[in-house]
Design a protein around this motif. Structure first.
Motif, PDB file in Angstrom:
ATOM      1  N   MET A   1       0.806  -1.200   0.000  1.00  0.00           N
ATOM      2  CA  MET A   1       0.000   0.000   0.000  1.00  0.00           C
ATOM      3  C   MET A   1       0.850   1.265   0.000  1.00  0.00           C
ATOM      4  N   PRO A   2       1.960   1.315   0.767  1.00  0.00           N
ATOM      5  CA  PRO A   2       2.780   2.530   0.746  1.00  0.00           C
ATOM      6  C   PRO A   2       3.371   2.825  -0.635  1.00  0.00           C
ATOM      7  N   VAL A   3       3.624   1.769  -1.419  1.00  0.00           N
ATOM      8  CA  VAL A   3       4.173   1.984  -2.766  1.00  0.00           C
ATOM      9  C   VAL A   3       3.146   2.709  -3.634  1.00  0.00           C
ATOM     10  N   PHE A   4       1.890   2.320  -3.511  1.00  0.00           N
ATOM     11  CA  PHE A   4       0.835   2.973  -4.276  1.00  0.00           C
ATOM     12  C   PHE A   4       0.728   4.451  -3.913  1.00  0.00           C
ATOM     13  N   ILE A   5       0.809   4.756  -2.634  1.00  0.00           N
ATOM     14  CA  ILE A   5       0.730   6.150  -2.182  1.00  0.00           C
ATOM     15  C   ILE A   5       1.920   6.940  -2.703  1.00  0.00           C
ATOM     16  N   LEU A   6       3.092   6.322  -2.687  1.00  0.00           N
ATOM     17  CA  LEU A   6       4.301   6.993  -3.193  1.00  0.00           C
ATOM     18  C   LEU A   6       4.168   7.257  -4.692  1.00  0.00           C
ATOM     19  N   LEU A   7       3.713   6.259  -5.446  1.00  0.00           N
ATOM     20  CA  LEU A   7       3.544   6.441  -6.889  1.00  0.00           C
ATOM     21  C   LEU A   7       2.503   7.512  -7.194  1.00  0.00           C
ATOM     22  N   ARG A   8       1.412   7.503  -6.426  1.00  0.00           N
ATOM     23  CA  ARG A   8       0.366   8.495  -6.647  1.00  0.00           C
ATOM     24  C   ARG A   8       0.896   9.904  -6.392  1.00  0.00           C
ATOM     25  N   SER A   9       1.674  10.074  -5.336  1.00  0.00           N
ATOM     26  CA  SER A   9       2.213  11.404  -5.045  1.00  0.00           C
ATOM     27  C   SER A   9       3.214  11.840  -6.108  1.00  0.00           C
ATOM     28  N   LEU A  10       3.986  10.886  -6.636  1.00  0.00           N
ATOM     29  CA  LEU A  10       4.924  11.230  -7.715  1.00  0.00           C
ATOM     30  C   LEU A  10       4.177  11.650  -8.977  1.00  0.00           C
ATOM     31  N   VAL A  11       3.099  10.954  -9.296  1.00  0.00           N
ATOM     32  CA  VAL A  11       2.315  11.306 -10.476  1.00  0.00           C
ATOM     33  C   VAL A  11       1.693  12.688 -10.310  1.00  0.00           C
ATOM     34  N   VAL A  12       1.171  12.971  -9.130  1.00  0.00           N
ATOM     35  CA  VAL A  12       0.568  14.277  -8.884  1.00  0.00           C
ATOM     36  C   VAL A  12       1.613  15.373  -9.005  1.00  0.00           C
ATOM     37  N   ARG A  13       2.785  15.143  -8.472  1.00  0.00           N
ATOM     38  CA  ARG A  13       3.856  16.154  -8.579  1.00  0.00           C
ATOM     39  C   ARG A  13       4.289  16.351 -10.017  1.00  0.00           C
ATOM     40  N   LEU A  14       4.380  15.252 -10.755  1.00  0.00           N
ATOM     41  CA  LEU A  14       4.796  15.341 -12.156  1.00  0.00           C
ATOM     42  C   LEU A  14       3.765  16.112 -12.979  1.00  0.00           C
ATOM     43  N   LEU A  15       2.500  15.824 -12.755  1.00  0.00           N
ATOM     44  CA  LEU A  15       1.462  16.501 -13.518  1.00  0.00           C
ATOM     45  C   LEU A  15       1.372  17.980 -13.182  1.00  0.00           C
ATOM     46  N   SER A  16       1.718  18.332 -11.981  1.00  0.00           N
ATOM     47  CA  SER A  16       1.623  19.736 -11.598  1.00  0.00           C
ATOM     48  C   SER A  16       2.903  20.509 -11.894  1.00  0.00           C
ATOM     49  N   SER A  17       3.921  19.831 -12.337  1.00  0.00           N
ATOM     50  CA  SER A  17       5.187  20.517 -12.584  1.00  0.00           C
ATOM     51  C   SER A  17       5.178  21.213 -13.942  1.00  0.00           C
ATOM     52  N   SER A  18       6.103  22.079 -14.115  1.00  0.00           N
ATOM     53  CA  SER A  18       6.218  22.789 -15.392  1.00  0.00           C
ATOM     54  C   SER A  18       6.844  21.910 -16.463  1.00  0.00           C
ATOM     55  N   LEU A  19       7.418  20.790 -16.045  1.00  0.00           N
ATOM     56  CA  LEU A  19       7.999  19.858 -17.012  1.00  0.00           C
ATOM     57  C   LEU A  19       6.924  19.319 -17.953  1.00  0.00           C
ATOM     58  N   VAL A  20       5.770  19.047 -17.424  1.00  0.00           N
ATOM     59  CA  VAL A  20       4.680  18.543 -18.246  1.00  0.00           C
ATOM     60  C   VAL A  20       4.246  19.613 -19.253  1.00  0.00           C
ATOM     61  N   GLY A  21       4.168  20.857 -18.807  1.00  0.00           N
ATOM     62  CA  GLY A  21       3.808  21.944 -19.717  1.00  0.00           C
ATOM     63  C   GLY A  21       4.800  22.072 -20.859  1.00  0.00           C
ATOM     64  N   SER A  22       6.083  21.943 -20.527  1.00  0.00           N
ATOM     65  CA  SER A  22       7.114  22.013 -21.565  1.00  0.00           C
ATOM     66  C   SER A  22       7.008  20.839 -22.520  1.00  0.00           C
ATOM     67  N   ALA A  23       6.730  19.657 -21.988  1.00  0.00           N
ATOM     68  CA  ALA A  23       6.607  18.475 -22.841  1.00  0.00           C
ATOM     69  C   ALA A  23       5.404  18.614 -23.779  1.00  0.00           C
ATOM     70  N   VAL A  24       4.307  19.151 -23.280  1.00  0.00           N
ATOM     71  CA  VAL A  24       3.121  19.343 -24.111  1.00  0.00           C
ATOM     72  C   VAL A  24       3.403  20.349 -25.218  1.00  0.00           C
ATOM     73  N   GLN A  25       4.082  21.433 -24.893  1.00  0.00           N
ATOM     74  CA  GLN A  25       4.420  22.429 -25.916  1.00  0.00           C
ATOM     75  C   GLN A  25       5.346  21.833 -26.977  1.00  0.00           C
ATOM     76  N   PHE A  26       6.325  21.034 -26.533  1.00  0.00           N
ATOM     77  CA  PHE A  26       7.233  20.393 -27.476  1.00  0.00           C
ATOM     78  C   PHE A  26       6.470  19.446 -28.401  1.00  0.00           C
TER      79      PHE A  26
END
Length: 74
Positions: A1-26
């Protein structure tokens, strides 16, 4: 269960980061550039076709392909 929570938090951070915006623009620029090159190539082929029958046959094929993507009405 802790692995799922860790993965979920990483996904949320990734989606909210500016890296995703840059990737979408590219991705948007790359697709736009690709479609521009495809349009240019199709225009050159169209200009080289001499007979009206060939042009009508190609347009018929394009319309058939586009109609395949239409939603089927129930």
């Amino acid at each position: 269960m802790p692995v799922f929570i860790l993965l979920r938090s990483l996904v949320v951070r990734l989606l909210s980061s500016s890296l995703v915006g840059s990737a979408v623009q590219f991705l948007r620029r790359t697709l736009s550039s690709g479609f521009a090159h495809l349009g240019t190539a199709l225009r050159h082929v169209w200009d080289r076709l001499r007979s009206q029958e060939s042009k009508e046959a190609i347009l018929g094929c394009v319309l058939c392909i586009l109609n395949m993507h239409k939603k089927v009405e129930t």
